[in-house]
Enzyme design. Structure first.
Site, PDB file in Angstrom:
ATOM      1  N   ASP A  82       0.874  -1.169   0.000  1.00 37.78           N
ATOM      2  CA  ASP A  82       0.000   0.000   0.000  1.00 37.78           C
ATOM      3  C   ASP A  82       0.910   1.217   0.000  1.00 37.78           C
ATOM      4  OD1 ASP A  82      -1.682   2.148   0.545  1.00 37.78           O
ATOM      5  OD2 ASP A  82      -2.932   1.030   1.962  1.00 37.78           O
ATOM      6  N   SER A  84       1.033  12.805 -15.793  1.00 36.21           N
ATOM      7  CA  SER A  84      -0.144  12.750 -16.669  1.00 36.21           C
ATOM      8  C   SER A  84      -0.204  14.026 -17.485  1.00 36.21           C
ATOM      9  CB  SER A  84      -1.417  12.625 -15.823  1.00 36.21           C
ATOM     10  OG  SER A  84      -2.580  12.832 -16.591  1.00 36.21           O
ATOM     11  N   TYR A 143      -6.952  15.734  -9.027  1.00 35.58           N
ATOM     12  CA  TYR A 143      -6.068  14.873  -9.811  1.00 35.58           C
ATOM     13  C   TYR A 143      -4.942  15.698 -10.436  1.00 35.58           C
ATOM     14  CZ  TYR A 143      -4.684  11.216 -13.125  1.00 35.58           C
ATOM     15  OH  TYR A 143      -3.982  10.268 -13.842  1.00 35.58           O
ATOM     16  N   LYS A 157      -0.800  15.506 -10.054  1.00 37.91           N
ATOM     17  CA  LYS A 157       0.064  15.228 -11.200  1.00 37.91           C
ATOM     18  C   LYS A 157       0.999  16.392 -11.528  1.00 37.91           C
ATOM     19  CE  LYS A 157      -1.256  11.029 -11.831  1.00 37.91           C
ATOM     20  NZ  LYS A 157      -0.313   9.915 -11.553  1.00 37.91           N
TER      21      LYS A 157
END
Length: 271
Positions: free
Chosen positions: A62, A143, A156, A160
């Protein structure tokens, strides 16, 4: 690679599917000792089954657990003959939707996995990469959402953008040790993330929204090939997919146009 001493090793987080699986297979087929970490043990077994030969290893991990990183990398280094040449910080989740509608636990989970997980992985990998330097590499999977932000992507994109910044900072910080650091910026890649909705308040898969926008979906193997290029190359940031390249070009040379397009797209969606 005829001996264990000559065989280079790579550890990939999020190795149970998607980019992690494709990368594990790509490097394994080229003679590397491959280690993968993930919370999905069944998925990891499936990944190992795709890698030829016996130089492969899986460890339940994890990425939000800093101590678990140390345990996983120590175990892999032992299995790989005492060395880790490359770490790929790949584990991540997709989170989308209007910020005002996201629950605290959704935001925390995205940042804990996509951002803190990268920091913990880098921190844990450092002594191993220093040992095998020069030539060792930390690869962070960012990304296209880390190049420009869009409506419904605030959390998000925050993660990134940060992942790209971490790569730049550590590439400078670790240069005296002979460790290279870079980032990979894919656009929309053919992985299970596209089949999710991004947040619990939406029933529409990400894949449907991508297709409706007329954007291309890039085969995951292209990301694996780019990671191979990044390990052996000298660039800081690597783009994968036509959309990522177009976004990067437009953001650099036509930032006003990009802003207008993003605002118009949000208006069409009602957000």
């Amino acid at each position: 690679m005829s001996t264990g001493e000559e065989r280079r090793s790579i550890f990939i987080s999020g190795g149970a599917s998607g980019i992690g699986r494709a990368t594990a297979r790509y490097f394994g087929e080229r003679g590397w000792f491959v280690g993968i970490g993930d919370v999905n043990e069944t998925g990891m077994e499936d990944t190992l089954g795709l890698i030829p030969g016996g130089f492969k290893y899986a460890h339940k991990l994890d990425v939000r657990d800093r101590e678990a990183w140390d345990t996983a990398l120590e175990a892999f280094a032992t299995a790989a003959g005492g060395r880790i040449d490359v770490l790929v910080n790949n584990a991540g989740i997709g989170t989308g939707g209007p910020l005002a509608e996201l629950e605290k636990d959704e935001i925390d989970r995205c940042l804990d996995i996509n951002l803190k997980g990268v920091l913990w992985g880098a921190q844990a990998a450092y002594p191993h990469l220093k040992k095998t330097a020069p030539g060792s590499v930390l690869v962070n999977i960012a990304s296209a959402a880390g190049i420009t932000g869009g409506s419904g992507m605030s959390v998000y994109s925050a993660a990134k953008f940060a992942v790209r910044g971490i790569a730049e900072s550590l590439d400078a910080e670790w240069a005296p040790d002979g460790i290279k650091v870079n980032s990979i910026c894919p656009s929309f890649i053919e992985t299970p993330l596209l089949d999710g909705t991004g947040n619990r308040n939406s029933n529409e898969p990400v894949r449907a929204r991508v297709r409706a926008a007329g954007l291309e979906i890039t085969p995951v193997e292209e990301v694996a090939e780019t990671i191979w290029e990044a390990v052996h190359g000298d660039k800081m940031h690597y783009l994968v997919g036509k959309t990522a390249r177009q976004i990067n070009f437009a953001k650099r040379w036509m930032p006003g146009k990009v802003r207008k397009q993003q605002r118009n797209a949000a208006a069409l969606l009602g957000k």
